[in-house]
Design a protein around this motif. Structure first.
Motif, mmCIF file in Angstrom:
data_model
loop_
_atom_site.group_PDB
_atom_site.id
_atom_site.type_symbol
_atom_site.label_atom_id
_atom_site.label_comp_id
_atom_site.label_asym_id
_atom_site.label_seq_id
_atom_site.Cartn_x
_atom_site.Cartn_y
_atom_site.Cartn_z
ATOM 1 N N ILE A 52 12.582 40.069 -11.556
ATOM 2 C CA ILE A 52 11.491 39.934 -10.583
ATOM 3 C C ILE A 52 10.260 39.281 -11.218
ATOM 4 O O ILE A 52 9.600 38.456 -10.592
ATOM 5 C CB ILE A 52 11.127 41.304 -9.965
ATOM 6 C CG1 ILE A 52 12.341 41.950 -9.288
ATOM 7 C CG2 ILE A 52 9.973 41.183 -8.983
ATOM 8 C CD1 ILE A 52 12.913 41.220 -8.108
ATOM 9 N N GLU A 53 9.972 39.624 -12.475
ATOM 10 C CA GLU A 53 8.798 39.051 -13.147
ATOM 11 C C GLU A 53 8.932 37.544 -13.339
ATOM 12 O O GLU A 53 8.037 36.782 -13.005
ATOM 13 C CB GLU A 53 8.570 39.733 -14.495
ATOM 14 C CG GLU A 53 8.035 41.143 -14.377
ATOM 15 C CD GLU A 53 7.848 41.798 -15.738
ATOM 16 O OE1 GLU A 53 7.613 41.093 -16.729
ATOM 17 O OE2 GLU A 53 7.943 43.045 -15.789
ATOM 18 N N LYS A 54 10.051 37.114 -13.885
ATOM 19 C CA LYS A 54 10.249 35.685 -14.138
ATOM 20 C C LYS A 54 10.616 34.917 -12.873
ATOM 21 O O LYS A 54 10.277 33.749 -12.738
ATOM 22 C CB LYS A 54 11.346 35.470 -15.188
ATOM 23 C CG LYS A 54 10.932 35.811 -16.589
ATOM 24 C CD LYS A 54 12.026 35.451 -17.573
ATOM 25 C CE LYS A 54 11.621 35.806 -18.993
ATOM 26 N NZ LYS A 54 12.704 35.499 -19.949
ATOM 27 N N GLY A 55 11.325 35.587 -11.960
ATOM 28 C CA GLY A 55 11.809 34.917 -10.759
ATOM 29 C C GLY A 55 10.789 34.783 -9.650
ATOM 30 O O GLY A 55 10.996 34.045 -8.699
ATOM 31 N N GLY A 56 9.703 35.524 -9.768
ATOM 32 C CA GLY A 56 8.620 35.428 -8.795
ATOM 33 C C GLY A 56 9.038 35.681 -7.363
ATOM 34 O O GLY A 56 9.822 36.586 -7.074
#
Length: 129
Positions: free
Chosen positions: A71-75
């Motif tokens: 979720i953090e990297k994938g936005g």
């Protein structure tokens, strides 16, 4: 034996995007089997088993895809996929309880649309290489 070895090698050497696409293909295949089992009639115990096993497998695959999201990297994309996977899992549980072909059909359509998006991403990446 040769086929098993070939398939294992194919999976081991596949690009990560190919893994995602393979998972979508398997989930779609499972949903089609479950749908067919319901259509053929659940008075036959074998069809009840096929329906339950394949809806379960498809749900597990979707849960695996959801668990692999960063979720953090994938936005925003990862957040949206997470929501879609949540809905799909809930709908498949409902479809299993209600023997609802319409829900399964819509789930197949959703997964096919997502699979196509991943295939397009892979095609675009290959074009840049």
């Amino acid at each position: 034996m040769y086929l098993q070895s070939y398939l294992e090698n194919q999976v081991k050497n596949a690009h990560p995007l190919d893994h995602v696409i393979m998972l979508y293909n398997k989930a779609i295949s499972c949903l089609k089997i479950a749908k067919k089992a319901i259509e053929e009639g659940l008075k036959n115990p074998e069809n009840v088993k096929k329906k339950a096993e394949n809806l379960g497998k498809a749900t597990e695959i979707i849960a695996y895809l959801q668990g692999s999201l960063n979720i953090e990297k994938g936005g925003e994309i990862a957040k949206n996929l997470n929501l879609i996977y949540d809905i799909l899992i809930s709908e498949l549980v409902k479809a299993n309880l209600e023997d609802n072909i319409e829900i399964i059909t819509k789930s197949i359509e959703t997964l096919e649309t997502l699979k196509k998006a991943w295939e397009d991403i892979k095609t675009n990446l290959n074009a840049k290489i």
